[in-house]
Structures are given as C-alpha cells and as structure tokens.
Design an enzyme around this catalytic site. Structure first.
Site, PDB file in Angstrom:
ATOM      1  N   PRO A 187       0.790  -1.234   0.000  1.00  0.00           N
ATOM      2  CA  PRO A 187       0.000   0.000   0.000  1.00  0.00           C
ATOM      3  C   PRO A 187       0.819   1.280   0.000  1.00  0.00           C
ATOM      4  CG  PRO A 187      -0.117  -1.116   2.123  1.00  0.00           C
ATOM      5  CD  PRO A 187       0.537  -2.066   1.172  1.00  0.00           C
ATOM      6  N   LEU A 242       8.163  14.765  -3.529  1.00  0.00           N
ATOM      7  CA  LEU A 242       7.223  13.653  -3.602  1.00  0.00           C
ATOM      8  C   LEU A 242       5.805  14.124  -3.303  1.00  0.00           C
ATOM      9  CD1 LEU A 242       6.745  10.659  -4.020  1.00  0.00           C
ATOM     10  CD2 LEU A 242       7.315  10.284  -1.605  1.00  0.00           C
ATOM     11  N   GLN A 243       5.694  15.184  -2.505  1.00  0.00           N
ATOM     12  CA  GLN A 243       4.389  15.724  -2.120  1.00  0.00           C
ATOM     13  C   GLN A 243       3.487  15.961  -3.332  1.00  0.00           C
ATOM     14  OE1 GLN A 243       3.235  20.083  -0.934  1.00  0.00           O
ATOM     15  NE2 GLN A 243       4.230  19.164   0.849  1.00  0.00           N
ATOM     16  N   GLN A 302       4.182  14.966  -6.559  1.00  0.00           N
ATOM     17  CA  GLN A 302       4.237  13.882  -7.538  1.00  0.00           C
ATOM     18  C   GLN A 302       3.190  12.804  -7.259  1.00  0.00           C
ATOM     19  OE1 GLN A 302       6.413  13.635 -10.218  1.00  0.00           O
ATOM     20  NE2 GLN A 302       7.134  15.690  -9.756  1.00  0.00           N
ATOM     21  N   HIS A 354       3.334  23.739  -6.322  1.00  0.00           N
ATOM     22  CA  HIS A 354       3.227  22.602  -7.236  1.00  0.00           C
ATOM     23  C   HIS A 354       2.137  21.637  -6.775  1.00  0.00           C
ATOM     24  CE1 HIS A 354       7.094  23.885  -8.967  1.00  0.00           C
ATOM     25  NE2 HIS A 354       6.768  23.125  -9.989  1.00  0.00           N
TER      26      HIS A 354
END
Length: 341
Positions: A132, A276-277, A279, A301
C-alpha cells in the site's frame, strides 16, 4: 467539430498557481488516461520565457504516441495547445528525446500514469500485490548513461508492469524515527561538507553514511556531478535532499545545498518531502478509497496538482493545514481502471 464535442473539452488556464510545466504534464497525462480532450491556454505563463520548451514538446508528443492523440500547438514557444486523446494501446516500447539537457524524470512524469493502464495490461492477471505504501506499483528504472549539462545525452529505461486492478490507497501519517542518512555523491569535498552540515543540524554522526560514486567515462556524456542524500525511517518513509554540480558552483556549496534541503524536509515531521508531495497527487486521485498523507508546508506545485486532479478526475481532496509547517492531505480516489475510461 460539433457543439456537443466542443462542450466536452476541458478548458485549463496554464497560469494557475505555479503556472509552469507541471500543470501541463499532469493535465496531459490525465487527458490521455481518462480520454478527456483538453485545451490549455496561457501555457507556462509564469515562466520566463513562457510557452513550451523542447522538453515539454517531447513529453506531450510521448503522451500522444501512447494514446494516439490528435494535437495542435505542440511546438516550441507555443502558449496554447489542444490535446485530443484516442485509445491507449499497450504494451509497446516507446521513446522520447527532447534533444537538450532536459530532465528524463520530467518526461517520465507525463508518461508514467498513462503506462500503468491499458485494456491489455488490465486483462493480464498477476499475483496479488500487497504494497500500500507504493500504491501496489513496482516499476523498474535503469540508468544506461548519464548526460550532464549542457550536453545532455543521458539514457534511461523504465519498465512499467501490468496492474490487475485499481491502485491501492495509501496512509502515511507517522514518519517514525530516522534510522540512517545514506547518500551517493562525488567528489570527496561534497561528501565532507554535506556531512558537516548534517551534523551541525543535530543529526548524530553515527547515523550518517555517504558513499562517493564515480561513473566510468564510457557511461557518461559531458562532465558534471551531483549529490543525493536520503533519510530512511523505521516506518518506511524516505525523505531526500539533492543538488547538482555546475561549473560556476563550488563542490562545498553543492554538498551544503543538498544537506540543507534534507534537513529542511526532515524538520517539518512529514512523511514525504516537498518533491514527492506533488508527484503523488495524481495517484491519490486515481486510487481506490481514502488516502491520507501527512506532509510539510503545501507547495504551489502541490496546489496546482490538486487543482488539475480535481478538474480532470472528480476526486475529492481535503487539506488540513495545521500551521505553517504541517499539512494533512486527504483524498477520496475514484478507483480508476481501464474499464472506467
């Protein structure tokens, strides 16, 4: 074009929030995946110069080849594009080359969501996936050759596996304790200055391990370097910091920049770093069920990615901004599968 078709086109203002290439990539990827035609105006309005660069042109053309799309305005300097997707037909091998020292990962950003799903891939049964944290995705990425600025010329191969159903939701609310801070970089001056900066920030020296790597001459184009640092936690989180070496920048500064970026991302207590936040927003929207992610300050972003994901997918996002340094992102995903196109 009939009025009914014209009304179904999603109109997107490319100047929204960060107003750069990420909005463009996310919108085109979701257009291809969901079979929703889009028109984007004010493309990269908040960048100088505005309009498409060669890397964006290559990325859109790559997405178009995945879904047999009709396009208009996909050329350098264009500030308006139309993207009319057809059916995604996979598996097949695809390639893209912007012809410049652009980012291969940004090309992958526009293509990867499209590559996860196709009728043929969906019908290929595979073993049950229980991961997960990774949405149940297990791609492989192989760097064949690095191409340094300004020459470029790098080569990366990404293999995307078939998935048997919708993506798993993720719950990342506890970062846990940092186990170690490994990293890779050349040369030694970058290593020593990165190490010194991390220790000065309060990270124990015994938890820091940095390995210098030098590529073989035949595996690179041009001359350059960089440093990648990451922190692993006992809850499975990865937090990173990086910097790239250029001619005008001393190795000392490169090491310090990467270390400070890592420290900044560790300081807010979130489970993902600032890159990563944003993406992961597309995948939160496409996953089945409720995902919850604790992160640091919300970036422009990420706000842009959420705006596009909501417009294109109908997924519901809720943001709980707990002060200036902490945000919890909750998303009710749509459980997308190829059959829901």
């Amino acid at each position: 074009m009939t009025s009914s078709i014209a009304q179904s086109i999603v109109q997107i203002d490319g100047s929204f929030c960060e107003g750069g290439g990420q909005l463009l990539r996310n919108a085109v990827a979701l257009s291809a995946l969901l079979s929703k035609p889009i028109s984007i105006f004010n493309v990269r309005q908040n960048r100088r110069p505005p309009g498409l660069r060669r890397q964006h042109e290559a990325g859109i053309n790559l997405a178009a080849s995945i879904c047999s799309a009709d396009t208009k305005g996909v050329e350098v300097d264009s500030t308006m594009i139309d993207f009319r997707p057809g059916p995604i037909q996979l598996p097949k091998t695809l390639s893209a080359d912007p012809g410049t020292a652009g980012s291969t990962t940004l090309l992958l950003q526009i293509a990867f969501p499209c590559l996860l799903f196709s009728p043929s891939a969906h019908q290929a049964e595979s073993e049950s996936q229980e991961a997960p944290y990774h949405f149940g995705i297990s791609p492989t990425l192989t760097v064949h050759r690095r191409g340094y600025y300004p020459k470029g010329g790098g080569s990366v191969l990404c293999t995307v596996p078939a998935i048997p159903g919708p993506l798993f939701p993720v719950v990342l609310t506890e970062r846990g304790e940092v186990n170690c801070d490994p990293g890779e970089c050349p040369p030694q001056r970058m290593v020593s200055d990165a190490h010194r900066t991390l220790v000065a920030s309060g990270i124990p020296a015994r938890k820091i391990s940095i390995t210098a790597v030098r590529e073989r001459d035949q595996d690179v184009v041009g001359a350059g370097g960089g440093i990648l640092l990451w922190a692993e936690t006992d809850k499975g989180c990865l937090i990173a910091g990086s910097a790239v070496s250029i001619k005008e920048k001393k190795p000392k500064r490169v090491g310090e920049e990467a270390a400070k970026e890592l420290v900044r991302n560790l300081s807010h207590g979130g489970c993902v770093d600032e890159y990563l936040q944003d993406q992961m927003i597309i995948f939160l929207a496409l996953a089945q069920g409720t995902s919850i992610v604790k992160t640091g300050p919300l970036t422009d972003h990420t706000r842009t990615a959420i705006h596009i994901a909501q417009r294109m997918t109908g997924a519901r996002f809720h943001l709980d901004e707990n002060g200036p340094d902490s945000t919890t992102i909750t998303c009710e995903g749509i459980g997308f599968t190829p059959s829901s196109r």
